[in-house]
Design a protein around this motif. Structure first.
Motif, PDB file in Angstrom:
ATOM      1  N   THR A   1       0.839  -1.185   0.000  1.00  0.00           N
ATOM      2  CA  THR A   1       0.000   0.000   0.000  1.00  0.00           C
ATOM      3  C   THR A   1       0.881   1.243   0.000  1.00  0.00           C
ATOM      4  N   GLY A   2       0.261   2.365  -0.235  1.00  0.00           N
ATOM      5  CA  GLY A   2       0.959   3.640  -0.162  1.00  0.00           C
ATOM      6  C   GLY A   2      -0.044   4.763   0.013  1.00  0.00           C
ATOM      7  N   LEU A   3       0.337   5.750   0.790  1.00  0.00           N
ATOM      8  CA  LEU A   3      -0.501   6.932   1.009  1.00  0.00           C
ATOM      9  C   LEU A   3       0.187   8.140   0.406  1.00  0.00           C
ATOM     10  N   LEU A   4      -0.484   8.803  -0.526  1.00  0.00           N
ATOM     11  CA  LEU A   4       0.074  10.015  -1.114  1.00  0.00           C
ATOM     12  C   LEU A   4      -0.140  11.185  -0.156  1.00  0.00           C
ATOM     13  N   CYS A   5       0.912  11.964   0.045  1.00  0.00           N
ATOM     14  CA  CYS A   5       0.857  13.086   0.986  1.00  0.00           C
ATOM     15  C   CYS A   5       1.238  14.385   0.283  1.00  0.00           C
ATOM     16  N   THR A   6       0.932  15.481   0.917  1.00  0.00           N
ATOM     17  CA  THR A   6       1.204  16.792   0.313  1.00  0.00           C
ATOM     18  C   THR A   6       2.695  17.059   0.174  1.00  0.00           C
ATOM     19  N   HIS A   7       3.535  16.382   0.967  1.00  0.00           N
ATOM     20  CA  HIS A   7       4.974  16.651   0.879  1.00  0.00           C
ATOM     21  C   HIS A   7       5.655  15.868  -0.242  1.00  0.00           C
ATOM     22  N   HIS A   8       4.924  15.032  -0.939  1.00  0.00           N
ATOM     23  CA  HIS A   8       5.532  14.281  -2.032  1.00  0.00           C
ATOM     24  C   HIS A   8       5.817  15.191  -3.223  1.00  0.00           C
ATOM     25  N   ARG A   9       6.643  14.723  -4.133  1.00  0.00           N
ATOM     26  CA  ARG A   9       7.216  15.590  -5.166  1.00  0.00           C
ATOM     27  C   ARG A   9       6.208  16.097  -6.178  1.00  0.00           C
ATOM     28  N   PHE A  10       5.202  15.287  -6.489  1.00  0.00           N
ATOM     29  CA  PHE A  10       4.285  15.634  -7.568  1.00  0.00           C
ATOM     30  C   PHE A  10       2.881  15.883  -7.031  1.00  0.00           C
ATOM     31  N   ASP A  11       2.137  16.724  -7.737  1.00  0.00           N
ATOM     32  CA  ASP A  11       0.752  16.993  -7.360  1.00  0.00           C
ATOM     33  C   ASP A  11      -0.199  15.922  -7.883  1.00  0.00           C
ATOM     34  N   ARG A  12       0.151  15.331  -9.038  1.00  0.00           N
ATOM     35  CA  ARG A  12      -0.733  14.359  -9.671  1.00  0.00           C
ATOM     36  C   ARG A  12       0.085  13.175 -10.205  1.00  0.00           C
TER      37      ARG A  12
END
Length: 480
Positions: A91-102
């Protein structure tokens, strides 16, 4: 508290009809559709079993027109990603601090976008990443051939929810511990970059030698200097004239020579010139490749598999003990380098910093063991193993079928390094060793925090452990 828990499904908390979707890509997508930049595609290599930060690297990309055509499978911050085929439970959770917006999903992934009026994405991520959830998913999967699940199964997957306030408290506790683990990794990455920068400055660009040579007027002599050396000297002169330039302490600079000399290997150094007095040797002569190590059959010893070898930093987290039945053997301060595709390309490298003196351990047969000596410190070897030019050279020697290519040991016979004096090597080690020790301290702390987090996780999401009065303390401990 039990009366406030609601039993529902992941589909029941999805945001609208497109809250849970499949990845769009099929096997018929041509390689020509991928680009060097654009919108990144999430694959299994970006996900993890259990609670681990989303791996925001190693992407392939598609251009704007492909993204727009497949935008139903778009992923944004707050989305939870699942593997539906292969290594189930990732699994993985996308967060606001990750490199890309989409992002976009690959064909083997699924995405859940949570209705935040019903549940917090972080809480749902913790739930589906728990060992009990993973066990259920694997048990329920189709096991004929490659294990797999489908979108209908994902939507039907059960979840128990406390009220939003209780979810927030649980997220604060587990998130605080996770943030500290992530911070430790980020610190280790920064420390590695600092050590790597010093390594390149001293032993690749020869900056201190050029500084001394400029001060001594070496380049004013009537000698046939190679263009590469002259260009490097001019570039260094420009750096030295900058207001932010900080020279090395005099005691350190005096360790370095103030001149260059031609070496027997014209392709090495700056146009075939190296610091005066430094020996030039191939790696296989300068250090020991795959040294002999005594370890009796069936003796219980520390073991490292390929999965445990880090792609950033040098400390190895997942060390277990088991009887020795075969594999590459190593001792303290040895450097482990992956020899197989794609592990080598991903940067898998580690230092054996978990054994006592004269203790032996073992690991994957796909490791290359690099060992230093009285002239070359293990920290130098660790930096060399992550130096991009060296890695490219090693990768060029790989042979074998696609996806299973391996490094040939002969590649170490034709890669030269310039070996400084013992005093310079010792000075380098003294400057970077504190960082390498901090790697281990941070890793040990992260292991302890992860154990605490993984112990609390099932108790918190089942309601077995109540957070009244303890959530603030635990969250503070994780953030400390």
């Amino acid at each position: 508290m039990e009366n406030r828990w609601v039993n529902t499904t992941l589909g029941g908390i999805a945001l609208g009809s497109d809250g849970a979707v499949d990845g769009p890509f099929g096997s018929n997508l041509p390689a020509s559709a991928y680009t060097e930049s654009g919108y990144p595609i999430i694959r299994g290599s970006n996900l993890s079993i259990g609670l681990d930060d989303f791996k925001d690297h190693e992407f392939v990309y598609v251009p704007e027109n492909v993204f727009q055509r497949l935008s139903r499978s778009e992923c944004i911050a707050g989305d939870i990603i699942f593997t539906k085929k292969g290594t189930l439970g990732q699994t993985g959770l996308l967060c606001t601090h990750h490199r890309f917006d989409r992002y976009l999903l690959s064909s083997n992934q699924m995405r859940l976008r949570v209705d935040t009026s019903k549940a917090l994405p972080e809480y749902v991520y913790y739930w589906v990443s728990s060992q009990s959830a993973i066990n259920k998913l694997i048990k329920d999967s189709e096991c004929t051939g490659v294990p797999k699940i489908n979108l209908a199964y994902l939507k039907s997957f059960p979840i128990s929810l406390p009220n939003l306030d209780a979810q927030k408290k649980i997220v604060n506790v587990l998130g605080g511990l996770n943030k500290k683990i992530t911070l430790n990794r980020q610190i280790n990455q920064t420390l590695e970059q600092m050590a790597q920068t010093l390594f390149k400055s001293w032993f690749v660009d020869f900056d201190p030698v050029i500084d001394n040579a400029l001060d001594a007027g070496f380049f004013e002599q009537d000698l046939a200097f190679p263009d590469e050396l002259l260009r490097r000297a001019e570039a260094r002169r420009t750096v030295r004239e900058h207001c932010d330039f900080k020279p090395l302490p005099d005691a350190t600079r005096q360790l370095f020579p103030a001149a260059f000399e031609e070496c027997a290997e014209p392709s090495f150094g700056l146009g075939g010139w190296v610091p005066q007095g430094w020996a030039v040797k191939c790696v296989s002569e300068a250090i020991t490749i795959n040294p002999k190590v005594n370890l009796a059959k069936n003796k219980v010893a520390k073991f490292v598999d390929m999965k445990a070898l880090p792609t950033q930093g040098y400390s190895i987290e997942d060390v277990i003990e088991k009887p020795f039945t075969g594999g590459m053997k190593f001792q303290s301060d040895d450097v482990l380098l992956a020899r197989i595709t794609p592990c080598l390309q991903n940067g898998k490298t580690g230092i054996v910093d978990f054994l006592s003196e004269n203790e032996s351990g073992f690991g994957s047969t796909e490791f290359i063991i690099l060992r230093g000596n009285e002239n070359i410190h293990h920290t130098y070897i660790a930096c060399l193993a992550r130096y991009e030019n060296f890695r490219q050279h090693v990768m060029q020697s790989m042979v074998g079928s696609s996806g299973r290519q391996r490094v040939q040991n002969g590649c170490f016979d034709d890669y030269q390094i310039a070996i400084p004096s013992i005093e310079i090597m010792s000075k380098f080690a003294s400057l970077v060793l504190p960082s390498f020790k901090k790697f281990r301290q941070n890793t040990n702390e992260s292991i302890a925090l992860a154990n605490l987090r993984d112990t609390l996780l099932p108790k918190l999401i089942s309601g077995e452990l109540l957070l009244e009065g303890m959530d603030a303390d635990l969250a503070q401990e994780g953030a400390a």
